[in-house]
Design a protein around this motif. Sequence first.
Motif, short mmCIF file in Angstrom:
data_model
loop_
_atom_site.label_atom_id
_atom_site.label_comp_id
_atom_site.label_asym_id
_atom_site.label_seq_id
_atom_site.Cartn_x
_atom_site.Cartn_y
_atom_site.Cartn_z
N PRO A 187 0.82 -1.21 0.00
CA PRO A 187 0.00 0.00 0.00
C PRO A 187 0.85 1.25 0.00
O PRO A 187 2.02 1.24 0.39
CB PRO A 187 -0.80 -0.13 1.30
CG PRO A 187 0.06 -0.97 2.19
CD PRO A 187 0.76 -1.94 1.28
N ILE A 188 0.22 2.36 -0.42
CA ILE A 188 0.93 3.63 -0.49
C ILE A 188 1.07 4.26 0.89
O ILE A 188 2.11 4.80 1.24
CB ILE A 188 0.19 4.60 -1.44
CG1 ILE A 188 0.31 4.08 -2.87
CG2 ILE A 188 0.74 6.00 -1.34
CD1 ILE A 188 -0.46 4.90 -3.88
N LEU A 237 -2.21 4.29 -14.32
CA LEU A 237 -2.92 3.13 -14.86
C LEU A 237 -2.20 1.83 -14.52
O LEU A 237 -2.83 0.83 -14.18
CB LEU A 237 -3.09 3.27 -16.38
CG LEU A 237 -4.10 4.32 -16.85
CD1 LEU A 237 -3.97 4.55 -18.35
CD2 LEU A 237 -5.53 3.88 -16.51
N LEU A 238 -0.87 1.87 -14.60
CA LEU A 238 -0.09 0.69 -14.26
C LEU A 238 -0.31 0.31 -12.80
O LEU A 238 -0.54 -0.86 -12.45
CB LEU A 238 1.39 0.95 -14.51
CG LEU A 238 2.36 -0.19 -14.17
CD1 LEU A 238 2.06 -1.42 -15.02
CD2 LEU A 238 3.81 0.27 -14.37
N ASP A 239 -0.30 1.33 -11.91
CA ASP A 239 -0.51 1.07 -10.48
C ASP A 239 -1.93 0.56 -10.22
O ASP A 239 -2.12 -0.41 -9.48
CB ASP A 239 -0.26 2.34 -9.67
CG ASP A 239 1.21 2.74 -9.63
OD1 ASP A 239 2.06 1.86 -9.88
OD2 ASP A 239 1.50 3.92 -9.35
N LEU A 240 -2.92 1.21 -10.81
CA LEU A 240 -4.31 0.80 -10.60
C LEU A 240 -4.55 -0.62 -11.11
O LEU A 240 -5.32 -1.38 -10.52
CB LEU A 240 -5.26 1.78 -11.29
CG LEU A 240 -5.37 3.17 -10.65
CD1 LEU A 240 -6.14 4.11 -11.56
CD2 LEU A 240 -6.07 3.07 -9.29
N VAL A 287 -5.28 0.47 -1.99
CA VAL A 287 -4.22 1.42 -2.32
C VAL A 287 -3.60 2.03 -1.07
O VAL A 287 -2.37 2.13 -0.95
CB VAL A 287 -4.76 2.53 -3.24
CG1 VAL A 287 -3.68 3.57 -3.54
CG2 VAL A 287 -5.29 1.92 -4.53
N LEU A 288 -4.44 2.44 -0.12
CA LEU A 288 -3.93 3.12 1.07
C LEU A 288 -3.63 2.17 2.22
O LEU A 288 -3.08 2.58 3.24
CB LEU A 288 -4.93 4.18 1.53
CG LEU A 288 -5.34 5.22 0.47
CD1 LEU A 288 -6.26 6.25 1.09
CD2 LEU A 288 -4.11 5.87 -0.15
N GLY A 289 -4.05 0.90 2.07
CA GLY A 289 -3.71 -0.09 3.09
C GLY A 289 -4.51 0.00 4.35
O GLY A 289 -4.09 -0.52 5.40
N ARG A 290 -5.70 0.64 4.30
CA ARG A 290 -6.52 0.73 5.51
C ARG A 290 -7.31 -0.56 5.70
O ARG A 290 -7.95 -1.03 4.77
CB ARG A 290 -7.48 1.92 5.40
CG ARG A 290 -6.71 3.25 5.41
CD ARG A 290 -7.60 4.43 5.18
NE ARG A 290 -6.79 5.65 5.11
CZ ARG A 290 -7.25 6.82 4.68
NH1 ARG A 290 -8.51 6.93 4.27
NH2 ARG A 290 -6.46 7.87 4.64
N PRO A 291 -7.28 -1.12 6.89
CA PRO A 291 -7.94 -2.43 7.10
C PRO A 291 -9.45 -2.32 7.04
O PRO A 291 -10.03 -1.26 7.32
CB PRO A 291 -7.47 -2.84 8.51
CG PRO A 291 -7.14 -1.55 9.19
CD PRO A 291 -6.59 -0.64 8.11
N ALA A 292 -10.10 -3.39 6.65
CA ALA A 292 -11.56 -3.43 6.62
C ALA A 292 -12.12 -3.19 8.01
O ALA A 292 -11.56 -3.65 9.01
CB ALA A 292 -12.03 -4.79 6.10
#
Length: 402
Positions: A4-5, A53-56, A395-400
């Motif tokens: 994640p970013i 686009l590559l990242d997504l 993307v941001l690495g926030r947990p569910a």
Amino acid sequence: MVDPIAPRAGTPASLRALNLRLVLDRLRDHGEATRPQIAADTGLSKPTVGQALLDLERYGLVRASGRSAPRPGRSAVVYQTAPDAGYIVGVDVGRRVVHVAVADLDGTVVARSEEPNRSRSGAMLLHAVAGAVHRAVAAAGLTGGDIVVTVVGTPGIPDAAAGSILRSPNLPGWERRGLLRELTSALGAHGSEVVVENDANLCAIGEHARGVARGVDVVACLMVGTGIGLGIVIGGKLFRGAHGAAGEIADLPFGQVPAGATAHRPGPMEVAAAGQAVVSAAQEAGLSSPTAKAVFDLARDGDARALRVVEAEAATLAHVVSVVTTVLDPGLIVLAGGVGRNADLLAGPMRHELATVVPLVPEIVGGHLGDDAVLVGAIATAMETAWELVFERRVLGRPAGS
């Protein structure tokens, strides 16, 4: 596994995340496009768009869908969103049936179910709803962890502070204190965000998003079936009021509460206008119709007694609409629910009655979505936040559930 970013404001990572959002939003809002088209629409450079686009694509949020039409020079890759990056669930809890629909992030339904509601307590109904959702998700070939948002439509007023669903007398035990928290916990056990909303509100959202009320600025959806309720959409947004009780028209005063009826259980207008009132009026007129549907069917066949019952029902509903019209001046009244769907018989007499009491009679029409109105509203509501949640988690690495 893609790292994640986890950006901080003002850092290159935060700018990168912003670029990803811009590109993803462009594809979500306007459909598939090539890298040059995205660059022109977002103002980003072609190399920046290419990297985004590559990242997504690595995060599973977009995919290549083909190449642009042949022209002089090289054709360009066409990109689109990946709606299977997550899934959403809509639930309609009715007195007799629990409806469930599972959809992808673009709202395309991939599985649905209808299960009878035979529950005699709140605990039984909670178990039935959770089970129906589990089975529908499994039928779609998914697991609970694939679900990003679950939206539940129910009679009554969800009160998050009390953890309860208020004013839902037609569902035994559904008002028990703490049940709302239990329902949210059960449906969110695998990380899904859970929203519980009044069913008439979701009906209004559904008809505004996909039904007869598209493009109408002020809409009132009058839902009449086992109970009665009103959903209000103003400027494309649901209007709940200060305490979430806007549209609880069951409590409108109307005549005298029949002997033996507990005050506010159900409310006076519900006693006078919901489905059982139609059946009772038909029986008093000498008809043996067991359901409101049977009464309306007789009226369509020209039965004089049934027609008088329908006219009386229309007059009662016109009283509700007169109050709504005076306060809101809606551009459209949508009739929905088991009784309300009979707009072909109700709308004309309602307009006639309204013309005698209000200066401006609104257009009155039947809903286009039928039994699916609440589900469509639930899916539309889930779609508002689902993509953002998927972005934050992947993307941001926030947990569910955070």
